[in-house]
Design a protein around this motif. Structure first.
Motif, PDB file in Angstrom:
ATOM      1  N   PHE A 146      -9.026  -0.721  59.098  1.00  0.00           N
ATOM      2  CA  PHE A 146      -7.962  -1.147  60.203  1.00  0.00           C
ATOM      3  C   PHE A 146      -7.012  -2.030  59.625  1.00  0.00           C
ATOM      4  CE2 PHE A 146     -10.178  -0.053  64.616  1.00  0.00           C
ATOM      5  CZ  PHE A 146      -9.854   1.101  64.361  1.00  0.00           C
ATOM      6  N   ASN A 147      -7.663  -2.903  58.460  1.00  0.00           N
ATOM      7  CA  ASN A 147      -6.721  -3.736  57.833  1.00  0.00           C
ATOM      8  C   ASN A 147      -6.408  -3.184  56.614  1.00  0.00           C
ATOM      9  OD1 ASN A 147      -6.279  -6.072  56.107  1.00  0.00           O
ATOM     10  ND2 ASN A 147      -7.053  -7.370  57.730  1.00  0.00           N
TER      11      ASN A 147
ATOM     12  N   LYS B 127      -4.303   0.394  60.016  1.00  0.00           N
ATOM     13  CA  LYS B 127      -4.068  -0.168  61.190  1.00  0.00           C
ATOM     14  C   LYS B 127      -4.903   0.343  62.553  1.00  0.00           C
ATOM     15  CE  LYS B 127      -0.133   2.723  62.399  1.00  0.00           C
ATOM     16  NZ  LYS B 127      -0.764   4.046  62.105  1.00  0.00           N
ATOM     17  N   HIS B 128      -5.039  -0.565  63.437  1.00  0.00           N
ATOM     18  CA  HIS B 128      -5.953  -0.253  64.601  1.00  0.00           C
ATOM     19  C   HIS B 128      -5.723   1.232  65.108  1.00  0.00           C
ATOM     20  CE1 HIS B 128      -8.689  -1.046  67.790  1.00  0.00           C
ATOM     21  NE2 HIS B 128      -8.014  -0.302  68.336  1.00  0.00           N
ATOM     22  N   ASP B 129      -6.667   1.905  65.092  1.00  0.00           N
ATOM     23  CA  ASP B 129      -6.667   3.457  65.800  1.00  0.00           C
ATOM     24  C   ASP B 129      -7.910   3.498  66.675  1.00  0.00           C
ATOM     25  OD1 ASP B 129      -6.968   5.888  66.465  1.00  0.00           O
ATOM     26  OD2 ASP B 129      -5.758   6.612  64.796  1.00  0.00           O
TER      27      ASP B 129
END
Ligand code: AMP
Length: 385
Positions: free
Chosen positions: A102-103, A73-75
Motif C-alpha cells: 500500500f506504500n 496505495k490503499h485498496d
C-alpha cells in the motif's frame, strides 16, 4: 547462497519484539458478500513453524506481507484481514502491519519507509523466499538496522537449492518445459554449465526442432530464438528433445478450460517430430515419455521446471503427468519449481513423492542464474545481536 543467520542465531528471543516478513500473497476470490476470500491457505500454514518457534520462546511477533497488486496505495480488496483471521486460527492472535505494497516506499526501497517498518522492533526475520529476489524495503531494509535471521521456510528453500546447485550427485539432469523459449533461455544457459543433460519438452521444444531443420506446422515457435537454440545444441551438455508428438489436426482448437464441444475441439494425432502443415503439436508422444522416463530413472539429481505440453487441456496432459510420475517414482534428489509443474504434480497427488517443491518461481530461477538473492545477502550483512 549459504552462510546466512537462522533462528538459532538470534540468541535468547524472550521478551523481544520480532518483525517477520512473510509471503501471504495467497490465491484469492471474491466472496458472496463482495469481500476477499482466500482459496488456498498453503502460504499461511507454511509460516506456522517459524511463528510458533518465536512465540514458544517468549517473543512477540509482528507480521508484514504484501497481498495482491495494490500499486502503492490503499485498496480495500487487498487488506490483510482474511489472512489475519486465518493465522489467528492457527497460532492465536498476532499483530499485523498494513499490506506493505500500500506504500510506494516498499517497491522503491525507501529508507524512510524502512524506518517506519522497524519502529519499536528488536529483531527481524525473513520467511518469504518467494520475494527474496526483490530489493524491496521489507526484504532488504530491516537487516540494515536489526539483528536478523532467515525463518524456517527461507532456510529450507535456500538449503535445498544449494544442495541442488553446489553439490549435486551426478548425473544431474534438468527437465525444462513451458511455452515461451524466450523466458527460459537464460535458465537454459545457466543450467547448461551445471547439469549433465537437459530434457526439453513443451512448446519451447519446437524452436529447437526448427533450429534442427524440422517442420513445425502451426506449433508455437519463436523464430528469433532458433540461433540461440542452435548454439545451445552445439555447446552441450546433451539436450534431449521429443522424438514423437501429439498434435491437433487442422481445424481443431486447444481447450484450456475443457468446455468446448467435441466438434470445436477437433481431433488429435500422434506424429513424428516433423509437424505437417496445419497441425499444432501440443504434447510429447508415448515414445518420448518412455525416452524421458529412462533418462529420469538414470539421474541422481533432478530439477524440473515447466510442463511438457498444453496440460490444461486434458487431451494434452499425459506427457506432463508421465514426467511427474517418473520424477516422483525415481530415487534421485528432486526439486520441482514453477507454478505449472507444481500444479501438475499436485493434480496427480504426487507432491509428497519429490524431495522438494519450491514455492518461489522467480526467486528459485534467480538463485539458479545468479547463485544468491538480495534477501539472503541482506541477512548475511545484518548487525550481529
Ligand atoms: P510458460 O509460462 O512458458 O512456463 O508456459 C506454461 C504454459 O505453456 C502452460 O499454460 C501450457 O499450457 C503451455 N504450453 C506448453 N506446451 C505447449 C504447447 N506445445 N502448445 C501450446 N501451449 C503449450
Amino acid at each position: 547462497m549459504e552462510g546466512f543467520p537462522v533462528l538459532e542465531d538470534l540468541g535468547d528471543v524472550s521478551g523481544k519484539k520480532v518483525l517477520l516478513r512473510a509471503d501471504f500473497n495467497c490465491p484469492i476470490a471474491e466472496g458472496p458478500d463482495g469481500k476477499t476470500v482466500i482459496t488456498d491457505d498453503y502460504r499461511i500454514v507454511s509460516t506456522v513453524p517459524t511463528i510458533k518457534w518465536l512465540l514458544d520462546r517468549g517473543a512477540s511477533v509482528t507480521v508484514m506481507s504484501h497481498f495482491g497488486r495494490p500499486k502503492g496505495k490503499h485498496d480495500d480488496r487487498y487488506v490483510l484481514d482474511p489472512v489475519e483471521k486465518r493465522l489467528a486460527e492457527l497460532v492465536g492472535p498476532v499483530t499485523f502491519l498494513e499490506n506493505v505494497r500500500f506504500n510506494p516506499g516498499e517497491e522503491a526501497n525507501d529508507d524512510a519507509f524502512v524506518k517506519e517498518l522497524i519502529y519499536g522492533q528488536d529483531l527481524y526475520v525473513n520467511d518469504a523466499f518467494a520475494v527474496s529476489h526483490r530489493s524491496h524495503a521489507s526484504v532488504v531494509g530491516p537487516p540494515k538496522y536489526l539483528p536478523s535471521a532467515a525463518g524456517r521456510q527461507l532456510e529450507k528453500e535456500a538449503r535445498m537449492m544449494s544442495k541442488l546447485l553446489n553439490e549435486p550427485e551426478r548425473p544431474f539432469i534438468a527437465i525444462v518445459g513451458g511455452a515461451k523459449i524466450a523466458d527460459k533461455l537464460s535458465l537454459l544457459k545457466s543450467l547448461a554449465r551445471k547439469v549433465d543433460a537437459i530434457v526439453v519438452g513443451g512448446g519451447m521444444s519446437y524452436t529447437f526442432q526448427k533450429a534442427l531443420g524440422h517442420t513445425t506446422g502451426d506449433s508455437i515457435v519463436d523464430e528469433s530464438k532458433t540461433e540461440a537454440c542452435s548454439e545451445l545444441l552445439a555447446a552441450g551438455p546433451r539436450i534431449l528433445l521429443p522424438i514423437d508428438l501429439i498434435a491437433l489436426k487442422p481445424g481443431g482448437k486447444l481447450d484450456f478450460s475443457n468446455n468446448l464441444s467435441a466438434e470445436e475441439k477437433g481431433e488429435t494425432e500422434t506424429i513424428g517430430v516433423d509437424v505437417p502443415d496445419g497441425f499444432e503439436a501440443a504434447d510429447i508422444g508415448p515414445k518420448t515419455r518412455e525416452y524421458f522416463a529412462r533418462e529420469i530413472m538414470s539421474a541422481k539429481t533432478i530439477l524440473w521446471n515447466g510442463p511438457m505440453g498444453a496440460f490444461e487441456d486434458e487431451r494434452f496432459a499425459g506427457g506432463t503427468i508421465a514426467v511427474a510420475q517418473a520424477v516422483a517414482g525415481c530415487s534421485a534428489f528432486s526439486v520441482v519449481g514453477g507454478g505449472d509443474s507444481v500444479r501438475a504434480l499436485n493434480d496427480a497427488g504426487l507432491e509428497d513423492k519429490v524431495s522438494h517443491v519450491s514455492t518461489g518461481g522467480g526467486a528459485s530461477l534467480e538463485l539458479i542464474e545468479k547463485g544468491d538473492l538480495p534477501g539472503l545477502i541482506a541477512l548475511r550483512n545484518a548487525p550481529k545481536k
